[in-house]
Design a protein around this motif. Structure first.
Motif, PDB file in Angstrom:
ATOM      1  N   SER A  92      16.687  26.105 -12.280  1.00 51.37           N
ATOM      2  CA  SER A  92      15.313  26.513 -12.013  1.00 51.37           C
ATOM      3  C   SER A  92      15.149  28.016 -11.867  1.00 51.37           C
ATOM      4  O   SER A  92      14.054  28.490 -11.627  1.00 51.37           O
ATOM      5  N   TRP A  93      16.214  28.797 -11.999  1.00 50.39           N
ATOM      6  CA  TRP A  93      16.022  30.246 -11.972  1.00 50.39           C
ATOM      7  C   TRP A  93      16.213  30.857 -13.351  1.00 50.39           C
ATOM      8  O   TRP A  93      16.324  32.074 -13.478  1.00 50.39           O
ATOM      9  N   GLY A  94      16.300  30.013 -14.351  1.00 51.72           N
ATOM     10  CA  GLY A  94      16.283  30.475 -15.733  1.00 51.72           C
ATOM     11  C   GLY A  94      17.258  31.583 -16.056  1.00 51.72           C
ATOM     12  O   GLY A  94      18.391  31.600 -15.572  1.00 51.72           O
ATOM     13  N   ALA A  95      16.772  32.515 -16.863  1.00 51.23           N
ATOM     14  CA  ALA A  95      17.639  33.575 -17.364  1.00 51.23           C
ATOM     15  C   ALA A  95      18.081  34.521 -16.255  1.00 51.23           C
ATOM     16  O   ALA A  95      19.070  35.234 -16.403  1.00 51.23           O
ATOM     17  N   SER A  96      17.350  34.525 -15.127  1.00 55.54           N
ATOM     18  CA  SER A  96      17.740  35.419 -14.045  1.00 55.54           C
ATOM     19  C   SER A  96      19.133  35.060 -13.536  1.00 55.54           C
ATOM     20  O   SER A  96      19.867  35.921 -13.066  1.00 55.54           O
ATOM     21  N   LEU A  98      21.672  34.466 -15.156  1.00 55.75           N
ATOM     22  CA  LEU A  98      22.675  35.199 -15.914  1.00 55.75           C
ATOM     23  C   LEU A  98      22.879  36.601 -15.326  1.00 55.75           C
ATOM     24  O   LEU A  98      24.009  37.056 -15.161  1.00 55.75           O
ATOM     25  N   VAL A  99      21.765  37.249 -14.985  1.00 61.35           N
ATOM     26  CA  VAL A  99      21.848  38.590 -14.396  1.00 61.35           C
ATOM     27  C   VAL A  99      22.581  38.521 -13.058  1.00 61.35           C
ATOM     28  O   VAL A  99      23.502  39.296 -12.786  1.00 61.35           O
ATOM     29  N   TYR A 143      13.921  41.411  -6.030  1.00 57.83           N
ATOM     30  CA  TYR A 143      13.244  40.237  -6.584  1.00 57.83           C
ATOM     31  C   TYR A 143      12.306  39.597  -5.559  1.00 57.83           C
ATOM     32  O   TYR A 143      11.173  39.274  -5.876  1.00 57.83           O
TER      33      TYR A 143
ATOM     34  N   VAL B  25      16.289  37.611 -20.813  1.00 60.74           N
ATOM     35  CA  VAL B  25      16.844  38.429 -19.729  1.00 60.74           C
ATOM     36  C   VAL B  25      15.945  39.633 -19.467  1.00 60.74           C
ATOM     37  O   VAL B  25      15.669  39.984 -18.316  1.00 60.74           O
ATOM     38  N   PHE B  28      12.975  38.860 -17.358  1.00 58.28           N
ATOM     39  CA  PHE B  28      13.302  38.783 -15.924  1.00 58.28           C
ATOM     40  C   PHE B  28      13.311  40.178 -15.320  1.00 58.28           C
ATOM     41  O   PHE B  28      12.721  40.419 -14.265  1.00 58.28           O
ATOM     42  N   VAL B  29      13.987  41.106 -16.009  1.00 57.80           N
ATOM     43  CA  VAL B  29      14.064  42.474 -15.489  1.00 57.80           C
ATOM     44  C   VAL B  29      12.663  43.081 -15.408  1.00 57.80           C
ATOM     45  O   VAL B  29      12.297  43.739 -14.431  1.00 57.80           O
ATOM     46  N   VAL B 115       9.920  33.045 -14.246  1.00 63.22           N
ATOM     47  CA  VAL B 115      11.336  33.102 -14.595  1.00 63.22           C
ATOM     48  C   VAL B 115      11.848  31.717 -14.992  1.00 63.22           C
ATOM     49  O   VAL B 115      12.578  31.560 -15.976  1.00 63.22           O
TER      50      VAL B 115
END
Lengths: 201, 262
Positions: A92-96, A98-99, A143, B25, B28-29, B115
């Motif tokens: 549920s936090w998606g692509a974040s 990955l970061v 965030y 990505v 998100f940033v 997100v």
């Protein structure tokens, strides 16, 4: 757990076998990360940060993989891959994710590097878990505006997360790796004597 | 991974996977620098839109998206109840809801929604094989990492099988739940599963090397070839247009009282 010094005849970089072991472990953790995800979201609305105690689970792939492989890059690779898998499974936090994964992996990696990748005792593992935790708090400050919470709530948040990381990604990861060592399976990865480990304490 | 469910291939599937990952990505940033809840609300809506173009039936998309509600609440509530602020709306014990904290919490919920939606759209339209083949070709990711990850993914069903076998074996020997506590039971499962996985990884590595698998030795050829096409441009332009639109509308026609939650 064995060797303080890397084996002389072991290649310095990650070999194909090292990478495969790291990634298989990362996949196992990726699944756990994904399952952990809704549990955390259910606890969180209470606002009292009990869920932060479980946050350390998401740092475990990095520290645990390093304890198995004991080479530069293992922690970063494992944490990144586990996070990538969590994102792939629709976390549920998606692509974040990955970061967070890459940076948390780096947080642990820096600590292991500071000890020249030679120490793998409980203290260093706990420090590495704190490395991941601090990085995650840093991203969260941007965030989630966590610095804009009331002072007591903010303090509670940070201390719960740090405590959770120490227990899960630090001590539990170390204990699990040590137990795995006793099965003898790790001699496949890095053959060494048990005596060096005793010296580490 | 929703690979096992049948769905139509849409144009989103044909976007280059590396580009899709990079954009996801980046979004998100970029969201980290949005502090206006009006803009954030529109961005969240703009991110939910591509979910309709994933080729999955609407009901299934709704099912996948159902945790979003929880994500929204879990992200928003803590800040709403315990955030700092000057204009007090409501107070009960430790809970102190102010105008500032309310809008900040709302903003956080919307940001998490955005997100999560971007991530789901990516997961629903990208196969791992496609992503890693593309990463090898477009970003020169070393093949030993890419193939190892794919090999590790293929071990997941085996791992699940082993888990059930182990559980049955433990049950037969009377090691049911309630014995040894949580930590003991966790070890009972984790250790054999991890040990087997490590052995299997070692065997796989040996098998790959025996077949002369090498990273970076000469030019590789790929079974799946990924490049750039007009669809990639269309994708990039449409995402950029949605964001620009959200930004302009949110800044010039705000619906909420707050315009900066910091």
């Amino acid at each position: 757990m064995s060797t303080a010094m890397p084996n002389a005849d072991r290649p310095k970089g990650l070999t194909l076998a090292d990478i495969l072991v790291t990634l298989v472990v990362a996949v196992v953790f990726g699944i756990i990360y994904r399952i952990w995800n809704p549990m955390y979201d259910i606890l969180k609305p209470l606002g009292l940060h009990a869920e932060q105690l479980s946050y350390g689970m998401w740092f475990m792939a990095g520290t645990f993989a390093f304890l198995l492989i004991r080479k530069p890059g293992a922690a970063l690779l494992a944490e990144t891959a586990a996070a990538a898998l969590e994102a792939f499974m629709g976390g549920s936090w998606g692509a974040s994710t990955l970061v967070y994964g890459v940076l948390q992996g780096l947080g642990a990696e820096i600590i292991f590097a500071a000890f020249l990748y030679r120490k793998a005792g409980p203290i260093v593992t706990v420090l590495a878990s704190l490395g991941s935790a601090f990085v995650s708090i840093f991203i969260d400050a941007h965030y989630s505006y966590i610095d804009k919470m009331t002072a007591w709530n903010y303090t509670l948040f940070v201390s719960m997360r740090l405590l959770g990381s120490v227990v899960i990604a630090g001590l539990f990861a170390w204990a699990l790796a040590k137990a795995l060592e006793r099965t003898g399976v790790l001699s496949l990865i890095r053959p060494a004597s048990a005596k060096d480990y005793e010296a580490l304490g | 991974m929703h690979l096992t469910f049948s769905h139509r291939e849409t144009w989103l599937h044909r976007v280059n996977p590396t580009l899709k990952l990079a954009v996801s990505v980046l979004l998100f940033v970029a969201a980290l620098f949005v502090h206006n809840p009006n803009v954030m609300a529109l961005l969240a809506a703009a991110s939910l839109l591509p979910l309709l173009a994933t080729g999955h039936p609407p009901l299934r998309v709704l099912l996948y998206a159902s945790p979003f509600l929880l994500v929204f609440i879990s992200s928003a509530s803590g800040m709403i109840m315990f955030g700092t602020g000057a204009t007090l709306w409501f107070e009960l014990g430790l809970i102190r809801i102010t105008e500032e904290s309310f809008y900040r919490g709302l903003h956080l919920g919307l940001r998490s929604l955005q997100v999560a939606a971007v991530g789901l759209a990516f997961a629903l339209t990208t196969r791992p094989v496609a992503l890693f083949y593309s990463l090898m070709q477009q970003l020169r990711m070393p093949s030993k990492y890419a193939y190892s990850f794919l090999a590790a993914l293929n071990m997941v069903p085996l791992l699940a099988d082993e888990f059930f076998t182990l559980r049955q074996a433990l049950q037969i020997r009377g090691a049911g739940p309630g014995r040894k506590g949580i930590y003991g039971r966790l070890r009972m499962y984790a250790l054999p599963l991890l040990a087997q996985s490590i052995r299997r990884a070692q065997r796989t590595a040996a098998a790959m090397e025996a077949r002369r698998f090498r990273s970076g030795s000469g030019k590789r050829t790929y079974y799946y070839v990924y490049g750039w096409s007009r669809i990639d441009a269309l994708y990039a332009v449409s995402i950029a247009a949605l964001w620009l639109l959200a930004w302009l509308l949110g800044t010039h026609y705000p619906l909420l009282a707050a315009t900066d939650v910091r």
